[in-house]
Design a protein around this motif. Structure first.
Motif, PDB file in Angstrom:
ATOM      1  N   SER A 156      23.744 -17.925  23.244  1.00  0.00           N
ATOM      2  CA  SER A 156      24.019 -17.696  24.611  1.00  0.00           C
ATOM      3  C   SER A 156      22.776 -17.812  25.372  1.00  0.00           C
ATOM      4  O   SER A 156      22.008 -16.964  24.987  1.00  0.00           O
ATOM      5  N   ASN A 198      20.263 -17.279  28.920  1.00  0.00           N
ATOM      6  CA  ASN A 198      20.296 -16.869  30.419  1.00  0.00           C
ATOM      7  C   ASN A 198      18.776 -16.682  30.878  1.00  0.00           C
ATOM      8  O   ASN A 198      17.928 -16.634  30.120  1.00  0.00           O
ATOM      9  N   ASN A 211      19.552 -12.793  34.685  1.00  0.00           N
ATOM     10  CA  ASN A 211      20.650 -12.705  33.850  1.00  0.00           C
ATOM     11  C   ASN A 211      21.962 -13.853  34.096  1.00  0.00           C
ATOM     12  O   ASN A 211      22.974 -13.718  33.821  1.00  0.00           O
ATOM     13  N   THR A 212      21.189 -14.925  34.795  1.00  0.00           N
ATOM     14  CA  THR A 212      22.371 -16.068  34.979  1.00  0.00           C
ATOM     15  C   THR A 212      22.362 -16.934  33.641  1.00  0.00           C
ATOM     16  O   THR A 212      21.289 -17.402  33.183  1.00  0.00           O
ATOM     17  N   ILE A 213      23.558 -17.023  33.162  1.00  0.00           N
ATOM     18  CA  ILE A 213      23.738 -17.652  31.872  1.00  0.00           C
ATOM     19  C   ILE A 213      23.611 -19.224  32.297  1.00  0.00           C
ATOM     20  O   ILE A 213      24.503 -19.722  33.009  1.00  0.00           O
ATOM     21  N   ASP A 216      23.669 -21.674  29.508  1.00  0.00           N
ATOM     22  CA  ASP A 216      24.348 -22.267  28.453  1.00  0.00           C
ATOM     23  C   ASP A 216      24.918 -21.331  27.263  1.00  0.00           C
ATOM     24  O   ASP A 216      24.513 -20.212  27.180  1.00  0.00           O
ATOM     25  N   THR A 217      25.968 -21.700  26.715  1.00  0.00           N
ATOM     26  CA  THR A 217      26.599 -20.860  25.695  1.00  0.00           C
ATOM     27  C   THR A 217      27.322 -21.694  24.578  1.00  0.00           C
ATOM     28  O   THR A 217      27.827 -22.643  24.903  1.00  0.00           O
TER      29      THR A 217
END
Length: 401
Positions: free
Chosen positions: A129, A131, A135-137, A139-140
């Motif tokens: 994961s 970010n 702390n914006t994700i 891709d995961t």
């Protein structure tokens, strides 16, 4: 770094950002930022992030959520301890040389793993994961393992950003089991961690999708499995593409200094001043062993030197008795004395590893050693540890006078 060297590197790199002017008719080329200057800013940002955010980890072995990570910003008075100050998980770093910068790359060890560690040129299966520092994700893999190739010059596979290649070798795989009914593979005791990457080891000036240019990135990951690679390649004369060939010796066995990392320092733009302790080059020809078809520079390819004689493949005779030479066409690195019980129809035993220069009697003791009068192999030549294997010994085969 002086201005001449700076612009020279930019010219050779050939990478630029493109933007349009107000009329959208002309293209303005924006040179890349200086790697050293950008790294200082990135390192400051990462250290601030580590000191102002906290981490929670799900520790539920045997479940898909095991070692899942959530990182959040500390709110004054919430009682949470920063990643920098917490003592539950080891925060460490490693020095990475790239683009004439020595990066200090921070990573967090959640679990080291119990299996084998990849080199930075192997293939891996990993969940991840990613970010940004807010702390914006971006891709995961949603907990699922995805195959990746850690070698940036690979001729095949899904290659990764440079930072991944530098951090994954610090972790080990786990163990796997397959459900006989569903065929689903589950992993346990796998390595897990978090890497905090400066932009120079990530997407740098190009960015990627939701990742702006010159942004640091954070990846939490789980290392499930690996595949050893043999990365010698040639260039196709018709397509110009790399064609993976290999020399018969997996990369991890060509890591002469045993540090888990192999580099192709022929890329002198990226590596203008490589540290000597990172070089794995037996014959000192400037080509690292893992991409060199002739590791010892004796004019005989590695594959030729480790090829078994045609009369020593499968079942044969030795000193008048039946002898199993093993079914491989090439010697394994070391002797394999145990058969794999999970493959009852295949005998994996190989009683002889790659030999050293033969140490037995001369074929004709009355004449000096030569290409037509070689010494004979004795059994210790195949098994003695340690030994200088023939593909690393430029005095054998003996050349014709």
């Amino acid at each position: 770094m002086n201005k001449f060297k700076y612009y020279f590197i930019l010219l050779l790199a050939g990478i630029s950002l493109v933007s349009c002017n107000k009329s959208d008719d002309d293209v303005v080329t924006v040179p890349l930022r200086d790697y050293t200057v950008q790294y200082k800013a990135d390192n400051d940002s990462i250290e601030k992030y580590l000191k102002t955010n906290y981490i929670t980890v799900t520790n539920e072995p045997g479940t898909p959520q095991d070692q899942d990570v959530v990182i959040k910003k500390i709110v004054a008075g919430d009682g949470n301890v920063s990643i920098w100050d917490q003592g539950t998980y080891k925060l460490t770093s490693r020095d990475v040389y790239s683009n004439d910068v020595t990066y200090k790359v921070y990573y967090l060890i959640l679990r080291e793993g119990t299996g084998s560690a990849p080199t930075n040129t192997d293939k891996i299966v990993a969940a991840y994961s990613g970010n940004l520092l807010n702390n914006t994700i971006f891709d995961t893999s949603n907990g699922y393992g995805v195959p990746f190739n850690l070698f940036p010059y690979s001729a095949e596979g899904n290659t990764v950003i440079e930072g991944w290649s530098e951090i994954f070798p610090k972790f080990k795989t786990g163990t796997s089991s397959t459900n006989s009914g569903s065929g689903v593979i589950t992993y346990s005791d796998f390595g897990a961690g978090v890497m905090f990457l400066p932009s120079g080891l990530a997407y740098y000036g190009a960015g990627s999708g939701a990742i702006p240019a010159y942004n640091c990135v954070v990846f939490s990951f789980k290392l499930f499995d690996l595949q050893r690679m043999d990365n010698e390649y040639s260039i196709s004369t018709t397509t110009g593409a790399r064609v993976l060939i290999g020399d018969g010796v997996p990369d991890y066995l060509e890591d002469n200094n045993g540090d888990g990392y192999l580099y192709d320092f022929r890329d002198t733009v990226k590596y203008p001043h490589p540290p000597g302790d990172l070089v794995d080059d037996t014959d000192k020809d400037g080509i690292a062993d893992f991409v060199d078809f002739d590791d010892d520079g004796d004019g005989f390819t590695t594959r030729f030197e480790i090829t078994k004689p045609s009369n020593q493949i499968g079942i044969g005779t030795l000193d008048g008795a039946i002898f199993n030479y093993g079914s491989r066409l090439y010697y394994p690195w070391d002797a394999i004395l145990t058969d794999d019980p999970s493959t009852p129809n295949t005998d994996e035993r190989e009683p002889r590893g790659i030999p050293r220069k033969p140490s037995g009697a001369l074929t004709d003791p009355t004449k000096p050693e030569s290409a037509t009068n070689p010494k004979k192999y004795v059994e210790d030549d195949y098994t003695t540890a340690p030994r200088l294997r023939i593909h690393l010994d430029n005095s054998f085969p003996v050349k014709q006078n």
